[in-house]
Design a protein around this motif. Structure first.
Motif, PDB file in Angstrom:
ATOM      1  N   GLU A   6      52.499  38.733  33.446  1.00 34.18           N
ATOM      2  CA  GLU A   6      52.650  40.236  32.276  1.00 34.18           C
ATOM      3  C   GLU A   6      51.667  41.113  33.613  1.00 34.18           C
ATOM      4  O   GLU A   6      52.073  42.158  33.744  1.00 34.18           O
ATOM      5  CB  GLU A   6      52.925  40.025  31.176  1.00 34.18           C
ATOM      6  N   GLU A  58      52.613  33.602  30.322  1.00 34.90           N
ATOM      7  CA  GLU A  58      53.314  34.721  30.453  1.00 34.90           C
ATOM      8  C   GLU A  58      52.913  35.634  30.493  1.00 34.90           C
ATOM      9  O   GLU A  58      53.109  37.183  30.671  1.00 34.90           O
ATOM     10  CB  GLU A  58      54.122  34.396  29.388  1.00 34.90           C
ATOM     11  N   ALA A  59      51.389  35.713  29.612  1.00 28.60           N
ATOM     12  CA  ALA A  59      50.909  36.662  29.742  1.00 28.60           C
ATOM     13  C   ALA A  59      49.812  37.162  30.765  1.00 28.60           C
ATOM     14  O   ALA A  59      50.241  37.995  31.419  1.00 28.60           O
ATOM     15  CB  ALA A  59      50.261  36.911  27.887  1.00 28.60           C
ATOM     16  N   GLN A  70      51.540  41.779  37.019  1.00 29.91           N
ATOM     17  CA  GLN A  70      51.834  42.300  37.432  1.00 29.91           C
ATOM     18  C   GLN A  70      51.896  43.766  36.741  1.00 29.91           C
ATOM     19  O   GLN A  70      52.733  44.603  37.690  1.00 29.91           O
ATOM     20  CB  GLN A  70      53.807  42.106  36.373  1.00 29.91           C
ATOM     21  N   ALA A  71      51.257  44.243  35.892  1.00 26.85           N
ATOM     22  CA  ALA A  71      50.305  44.992  35.894  1.00 26.85           C
ATOM     23  C   ALA A  71      49.676  45.539  36.904  1.00 26.85           C
ATOM     24  O   ALA A  71      49.299  47.084  36.647  1.00 26.85           O
ATOM     25  CB  ALA A  71      49.847  45.313  34.554  1.00 26.85           C
ATOM     26  N   GLN A  99      60.045  34.183  39.290  1.00 28.41           N
ATOM     27  CA  GLN A  99      59.461  35.625  38.916  1.00 28.41           C
ATOM     28  C   GLN A  99      59.269  35.452  40.963  1.00 28.41           C
ATOM     29  O   GLN A  99      58.927  36.934  41.163  1.00 28.41           O
ATOM     30  CB  GLN A  99      58.257  36.248  38.583  1.00 28.41           C
TER      31      GLN A  99
END
Length: 292
Positions: free
Chosen positions: A228, A224-225, A231-232, A247
């Protein structure tokens, strides 16, 4: 040293509770002399009188009341344990201890949900953890079943591959590499590479198949991290396709087309070779094999 047997405690508890040897013999399905002998032996072992007989009435002495309470507690503990063991061994119920690689959690939860609909009385505990903890579970036989990628070769195991596990490279939708016709490992080596901690199955596989050197100081301990971070726009991530299907569908991230990805691995259901699986564990193992 005071010694007494379970037979003696069962007999004494029944005699005191029911108020006589005849009633106790009927409940215990043994003869009246046998019940009397057990109670007498209990008295001899303890070395003190445990009951008074007044006509047909039997009553405990002060010490007898203490022994009676001990008998009740012991019998209750044994009976509760017997019920728990029967439930565990019951193929339609029972309790399941499962340890699962973090990347497998997305589909294992779905399978468990379907399995519980077939066996609603069963209970389970699921430990979603990293490879190091999975190996500890296997070495110490702490879980009924382990769901993981490549099983270790230095532990005596019984392992069954049941489903493909594609490992892919993912990028932010605006990453420049998505515009290139052909992306190479050399291109990736110039990027910030995001993957699991040292020793994780994903990282070991990537290093083996690509020769990439993860020289970034960034280490992430969950998929999950990683998603993320991608995505960033922090870098290129490497994850199991199963863990990011939603996703990808919503185009929050994109799959990067670069050889040798996707790297096709297998999911395995594993247990220690010395473990004797409970009926519910055997059923769940077969359920996974049949439904994937």
């Amino acid at each position: 040293m005071i010694n007494y047997t379970l037979k003696q405690l069962y007999s004494f508890e029944s005699v005191i509770r029911l108020g006589g040897f005849t009633s106790a013999s009927k409940e215990l399905h043994i003869t009246q002399p046998a019940v009397y002998m057990q109670v007498q032996q209990l008295q001899e072992n303890i070395g003190a009188k445990l009951f008074h007989i007044n006509g047909k009435k039997i009553s405990p002495t002060f010490l007898g009341k203490k022994i009676y309470q001990t008998a009740i507690e012991t019998i209750n503990t044994l009976e509760n344990s017997r019920l728990e063991i029967n439930e565990i061994l019951n193929p339609d119920s029972g309790h399941l201890q499962i340890a699962v690689a973090t990347t497998a959690n997305s589909f294992i939860s779905t399978l468990l949900s379907k399995f519980k609909k077939e066996f609603p009385k069963m209970t389970f505990y699921i430990d979603v953890t990293n490879r190091h903890a999975l190996l500890d579970n296997l070495k110490n036989n702490n879980a009924d079943l382990v769901i993981m990628g490549e099983p270790p070769k230095d532990i005596p195991l019984i392992s069954k591959a049941f489903m493909e596990n594609p490992l892919i490279a993912i990028a932010h939708p605006q990453n420049d590499l998505l515009n290139k016709k052909k992306v190479t490992i050399k291109d990736l080596s110039k990027e910030t590479l995001l993957t699991r901690e040292i020793g994780s199955g994903t990282r070991i596989t990537i290093e083996r198949f690509t020769g990439l050197n993860f020289n970034s100081e960034i280490q992430i301990n969950s998929n999950e991290a990683i998603v993320e971070a991608v995505q960033a726009g922090l870098g290129i991530g490497f994850v199991s396709m199963h863990s990011v299907s939603l996703q990808l569908k919503n185009k929050i991230i994109k799959q990067l087309n670069v050889e040798p990805f996707p790297i096709i691995r297998k999911w395995h259901i594993v247990h220690h070779a010395d473990a004797e699986l409970s009926p519910i564990a055997r059923r769940f193992k077969q359920f996974i094999i049949d439904n994937t």
